[in-house]
Design a protein around this motif. Sequence first.
Motif, PDB file in Angstrom:
ATOM      1  N   PRO A 262       0.838  -1.214   0.000  1.00  0.00           N
ATOM      2  CA  PRO A 262       0.000   0.000   0.000  1.00  0.00           C
ATOM      3  C   PRO A 262       0.867   1.256   0.000  1.00  0.00           C
ATOM      4  O   PRO A 262       1.977   1.263   0.524  1.00  0.00           O
ATOM      5  CB  PRO A 262      -0.798  -0.119   1.311  1.00  0.00           C
ATOM      6  CG  PRO A 262      -0.719  -1.557   1.694  1.00  0.00           C
ATOM      7  CD  PRO A 262       0.610  -2.051   1.188  1.00  0.00           C
ATOM      8  N   THR A 263       0.352   2.316  -0.595  1.00  0.00           N
ATOM      9  CA  THR A 263       1.032   3.599  -0.593  1.00  0.00           C
ATOM     10  C   THR A 263       0.308   4.548   0.343  1.00  0.00           C
ATOM     11  O   THR A 263      -0.924   4.526   0.438  1.00  0.00           O
ATOM     12  CB  THR A 263       1.089   4.198  -2.001  1.00  0.00           C
ATOM     13  OG1 THR A 263      -0.248   4.384  -2.488  1.00  0.00           O
ATOM     14  CG2 THR A 263       1.848   3.283  -2.950  1.00  0.00           C
ATOM     15  N   THR A 264       1.061   5.349   1.036  1.00  0.00           N
ATOM     16  CA  THR A 264       0.476   6.286   1.993  1.00  0.00           C
ATOM     17  C   THR A 264       0.934   7.694   1.670  1.00  0.00           C
ATOM     18  O   THR A 264       1.977   7.901   1.026  1.00  0.00           O
ATOM     19  CB  THR A 264       0.894   5.936   3.433  1.00  0.00           C
ATOM     20  OG1 THR A 264       2.320   5.962   3.531  1.00  0.00           O
ATOM     21  CG2 THR A 264       0.397   4.553   3.815  1.00  0.00           C
ATOM     22  N   SER A 265       0.139   8.677   2.130  1.00  0.00           N
ATOM     23  CA  SER A 265       0.495  10.075   1.934  1.00  0.00           C
ATOM     24  C   SER A 265       0.092  10.858   3.173  1.00  0.00           C
ATOM     25  O   SER A 265      -0.908  10.548   3.826  1.00  0.00           O
ATOM     26  CB  SER A 265      -0.195  10.635   0.692  1.00  0.00           C
ATOM     27  OG  SER A 265      -1.603  10.596   0.841  1.00  0.00           O
ATOM     28  N   LEU A 266       0.879  11.838   3.477  1.00  0.00           N
ATOM     29  CA  LEU A 266       0.606  12.699   4.620  1.00  0.00           C
ATOM     30  C   LEU A 266       0.838  14.136   4.176  1.00  0.00           C
ATOM     31  O   LEU A 266       1.869  14.439   3.563  1.00  0.00           O
ATOM     32  CB  LEU A 266       1.533  12.354   5.788  1.00  0.00           C
ATOM     33  CG  LEU A 266       1.341  13.155   7.085  1.00  0.00           C
ATOM     34  CD1 LEU A 266      -0.037  12.839   7.682  1.00  0.00           C
ATOM     35  CD2 LEU A 266       2.443  12.817   8.084  1.00  0.00           C
ATOM     36  N   SER A 267      -0.135  15.021   4.465  1.00  0.00           N
ATOM     37  CA  SER A 267      -0.020  16.408   4.021  1.00  0.00           C
ATOM     38  C   SER A 267      -0.402  17.343   5.151  1.00  0.00           C
ATOM     39  O   SER A 267      -1.217  16.999   6.014  1.00  0.00           O
ATOM     40  CB  SER A 267      -0.915  16.659   2.807  1.00  0.00           C
ATOM     41  OG  SER A 267      -2.283  16.477   3.146  1.00  0.00           O
ATOM     42  N   ALA A 268       0.203  18.519   5.148  1.00  0.00           N
ATOM     43  CA  ALA A 268      -0.137  19.563   6.116  1.00  0.00           C
ATOM     44  C   ALA A 268       0.243  20.906   5.516  1.00  0.00           C
ATOM     45  O   ALA A 268       1.293  21.033   4.881  1.00  0.00           O
ATOM     46  CB  ALA A 268       0.600  19.337   7.432  1.00  0.00           C
ATOM     47  N   ASN A 269      -0.626  21.900   5.681  1.00  0.00           N
ATOM     48  CA  ASN A 269      -0.341  23.226   5.150  1.00  0.00           C
ATOM     49  C   ASN A 269      -1.116  24.265   5.944  1.00  0.00           C
ATOM     50  O   ASN A 269      -2.123  23.963   6.593  1.00  0.00           O
ATOM     51  CB  ASN A 269      -0.698  23.302   3.668  1.00  0.00           C
ATOM     52  CG  ASN A 269      -2.179  23.071   3.408  1.00  0.00           C
ATOM     53  OD1 ASN A 269      -2.994  23.999   3.550  1.00  0.00           O
ATOM     54  ND2 ASN A 269      -2.545  21.831   3.042  1.00  0.00           N
ATOM     55  N   THR A 270      -0.651  25.479   5.889  1.00  0.00           N
ATOM     56  CA  THR A 270      -1.343  26.611   6.512  1.00  0.00           C
ATOM     57  C   THR A 270      -1.004  27.867   5.735  1.00  0.00           C
ATOM     58  O   THR A 270       0.008  27.923   5.024  1.00  0.00           O
ATOM     59  CB  THR A 270      -0.933  26.764   7.985  1.00  0.00           C
ATOM     60  OG1 THR A 270      -1.718  27.788   8.594  1.00  0.00           O
ATOM     61  CG2 THR A 270       0.546  27.141   8.107  1.00  0.00           C
ATOM     62  N   GLY A 271      -1.854  28.869   5.855  1.00  0.00           N
ATOM     63  CA  GLY A 271      -1.623  30.111   5.133  1.00  0.00           C
ATOM     64  C   GLY A 271      -2.734  31.122   5.402  1.00  0.00           C
ATOM     65  O   GLY A 271      -3.813  30.776   5.888  1.00  0.00           O
ATOM     66  N   PHE A 272      -2.462  32.377   5.060  1.00  0.00           N
ATOM     67  CA  PHE A 272      -3.456  33.441   5.182  1.00  0.00           C
ATOM     68  C   PHE A 272      -4.113  33.585   3.826  1.00  0.00           C
ATOM     69  O   PHE A 272      -3.439  33.873   2.832  1.00  0.00           O
ATOM     70  CB  PHE A 272      -2.777  34.741   5.608  1.00  0.00           C
ATOM     71  CG  PHE A 272      -3.731  35.843   5.932  1.00  0.00           C
ATOM     72  CD1 PHE A 272      -4.457  35.842   7.123  1.00  0.00           C
ATOM     73  CD2 PHE A 272      -3.927  36.890   5.035  1.00  0.00           C
ATOM     74  CE1 PHE A 272      -5.333  36.858   7.417  1.00  0.00           C
ATOM     75  CE2 PHE A 272      -4.811  37.899   5.327  1.00  0.00           C
ATOM     76  CZ  PHE A 272      -5.527  37.896   6.523  1.00  0.00           C
ATOM     77  N   ALA A 273      -5.427  33.399   3.767  1.00  0.00           N
ATOM     78  CA  ALA A 273      -6.088  33.334   2.472  1.00  0.00           C
ATOM     79  C   ALA A 273      -7.509  33.860   2.548  1.00  0.00           C
ATOM     80  O   ALA A 273      -8.088  34.026   3.634  1.00  0.00           O
ATOM     81  CB  ALA A 273      -6.086  31.886   1.969  1.00  0.00           C
ATOM     82  N   ARG A 274      -8.051  34.093   1.365  1.00  0.00           N
ATOM     83  CA  ARG A 274      -9.457  34.463   1.256  1.00  0.00           C
ATOM     84  C   ARG A 274     -10.026  33.775   0.032  1.00  0.00           C
ATOM     85  O   ARG A 274      -9.417  33.815  -1.043  1.00  0.00           O
ATOM     86  CB  ARG A 274      -9.617  35.982   1.132  1.00  0.00           C
ATOM     87  CG  ARG A 274     -11.071  36.438   1.116  1.00  0.00           C
ATOM     88  CD  ARG A 274     -11.196  37.933   1.045  1.00  0.00           C
ATOM     89  NE  ARG A 274     -10.802  38.432  -0.266  1.00  0.00           N
ATOM     90  CZ  ARG A 274     -10.871  39.731  -0.611  1.00  0.00           C
ATOM     91  NH1 ARG A 274     -11.268  40.634   0.279  1.00  0.00           N
ATOM     92  NH2 ARG A 274     -10.499  40.112  -1.809  1.00  0.00           N
TER      93      ARG A 274
ATOM     94  N   TYR B   8      -5.973  26.252   7.462  1.00  0.00           N
ATOM     95  CA  TYR B   8      -5.044  25.125   7.534  1.00  0.00           C
ATOM     96  C   TYR B   8      -5.666  23.926   6.823  1.00  0.00           C
ATOM     97  O   TYR B   8      -6.860  23.885   6.529  1.00  0.00           O
ATOM     98  CB  TYR B   8      -4.757  24.767   8.987  1.00  0.00           C
ATOM     99  CG  TYR B   8      -5.883  23.972   9.624  1.00  0.00           C
ATOM    100  CD1 TYR B   8      -5.835  22.587   9.688  1.00  0.00           C
ATOM    101  CD2 TYR B   8      -7.024  24.624  10.106  1.00  0.00           C
ATOM    102  CE1 TYR B   8      -6.885  21.862  10.248  1.00  0.00           C
ATOM    103  CE2 TYR B   8      -8.064  23.917  10.655  1.00  0.00           C
ATOM    104  CZ  TYR B   8      -7.995  22.524  10.732  1.00  0.00           C
ATOM    105  OH  TYR B   8      -9.042  21.824  11.255  1.00  0.00           O
ATOM    106  N   GLY B   9      -4.837  22.959   6.577  1.00  0.00           N
ATOM    107  CA  GLY B   9      -5.293  21.685   6.041  1.00  0.00           C
ATOM    108  C   GLY B   9      -4.344  20.585   6.478  1.00  0.00           C
ATOM    109  O   GLY B   9      -3.127  20.765   6.467  1.00  0.00           O
ATOM    110  N   ALA B  10      -4.851  19.462   6.893  1.00  0.00           N
ATOM    111  CA  ALA B  10      -4.037  18.313   7.298  1.00  0.00           C
ATOM    112  C   ALA B  10      -4.777  17.049   6.908  1.00  0.00           C
ATOM    113  O   ALA B  10      -6.007  16.972   7.071  1.00  0.00           O
ATOM    114  CB  ALA B  10      -3.761  18.332   8.795  1.00  0.00           C
ATOM    115  N   GLY B  11      -4.038  16.077   6.339  1.00  0.00           N
ATOM    116  CA  GLY B  11      -4.712  14.861   5.904  1.00  0.00           C
ATOM    117  C   GLY B  11      -3.776  13.674   5.797  1.00  0.00           C
ATOM    118  O   GLY B  11      -2.548  13.814   5.732  1.00  0.00           O
ATOM    119  N   PHE B  12      -4.376  12.532   5.789  1.00  0.00           N
ATOM    120  CA  PHE B  12      -3.654  11.267   5.653  1.00  0.00           C
ATOM    121  C   PHE B  12      -4.445  10.371   4.706  1.00  0.00           C
ATOM    122  O   PHE B  12      -5.678  10.283   4.795  1.00  0.00           O
ATOM    123  CB  PHE B  12      -3.501  10.581   7.010  1.00  0.00           C
ATOM    124  CG  PHE B  12      -2.923   9.195   6.918  1.00  0.00           C
ATOM    125  CD1 PHE B  12      -1.564   9.008   6.750  1.00  0.00           C
ATOM    126  CD2 PHE B  12      -3.746   8.073   6.983  1.00  0.00           C
ATOM    127  CE1 PHE B  12      -1.025   7.736   6.647  1.00  0.00           C
ATOM    128  CE2 PHE B  12      -3.210   6.796   6.890  1.00  0.00           C
ATOM    129  CZ  PHE B  12      -1.841   6.627   6.723  1.00  0.00           C
TER     130      PHE B  12
END
Length: 481
Positions: A108-120, A139-143
């Motif tokens: 199996p392949t796995t992925s992990l992501s995380a990000n944050t920022g000032f946005a509209r 923000y965004g975080a996922g697996f």
Amino acid sequence: MTSRPWLRWLGLVAAALLAACTSVSAPPAMPDDAAVNKPAAHGAFMDEHHANVAQEPVPNDWWHLYDSRALDELVQQALAANTDLRVAAANLQKAQAALDLAGAAQEPTTSLSANTGFARRSAQEELHPGKPLPSKWVYGAGFGVSYQLDLFGQIQRSFDAAEADVGAATGARDAVRVTVVAETTRAYLEMCSAGREILIARSQVDLQAQSTGLTRRLATNGRASSVDVARSSAQEEQIRATIPTLLAQKRVAWIRLAALTGKAPQELPRQLEDCVQEPLLGKPLPVGDGASLLKRRPDIRRAEFEALSAGDRIGVAKADLYPKVALGASIASVGTLEHAFRDDSFKFSLGPLITWEFPDRTRAHARIHTAEAEREAALARFDGVVLSALKETESALEVYARDQERWATLQAARTQAQQAAQDTQRLYESGRIGYLAVLDALRTLATVEQSVAAAQTRVAADQVSLFLALGGGWGDVAQRS
């Protein structure tokens, strides 16, 4: 129906499986009519005139049969430092890395992501025209995890092909090893043979110089003519002229030994130059039979694995005709920082994903035809390698047998020439014949001595050529699981 969307997924998967009515399988390993399967290729080598060989297994470390410590050390140095072997070892590592990569596709392949920022976000995009949305830190975080179902064997065929590539790379490395061992042994024997021939030539020059001196004294006393002196001098210079060539042969062999062992010529031990007798085999040379040859020669193993790899790649290409199904799951949290990881920020997905190149599958068929053609070429190369191995071995056996006969005949001729020279000298000393007959007898003996020395050198070279054809000199046999 709409309340059970998973039924639709089941229907799609079932339709895909039904569309692929046959699974992808690898073609037969080798055709029945392949050269390697012919009974004649597995029999004993012709032996009606091979008194100096034995139908015994060929040892991997065949150079030990010479019982030469110097040769053993040179071979070990070559195996440790030869540049061609280093290249072959690197190529094997590359193939093993490709196998690891192919094996990773089965996991199996796995992925992990995380990000944050000032946005509209765009109000128009969010269907709230007329009033801008507020700007905020988000923000965004996922697996995620996914696994491709190998329904039609593409992943397994890719792994099998990579495994066969490792076998081919191992065979290539072992073939280089065989060549390095044989060429190191050949160079050492040639250096020693040249040293022996130089000694013989110098001895013949000394003998002929004595004859020339004696002829001059006889000419001074009126018992020989100036023609006799000229003939003896010419014979002396003719023998002397062979020495520079032999010295060059010895030096070239020395330089080759240095290159084979990964050294500069100045780095070789100087005592090696003192060798004036090539090591000889103490017993008949073991040659085995055709069946053992086909298993032992690494170039045959390499060609076989290349054919197997080409067959597996047909299965890889055929699998592109059918759907690819992957199971995946993901979970993520997306929102503003002040509401991070609240219940209303979580999202997830779970289900299969189907991809399929349909109805345009022209490229897939083209790849299949390419793979099939490559397998046919690989099978043809495999047959050629098998036939070439048998040809090389039989030819080396024939040459070795005939050169042994020639060497034995010349040794008998040398014995006769020595006896003739002695008898002629006694007849001359008793005054019954002139000195011209003595010169002729000595000239004949010198010629035969040189011929015997050259024949012995050729037999030593034939032994190495035969060992090289037999494919000895490596120990690890790559096996396909």
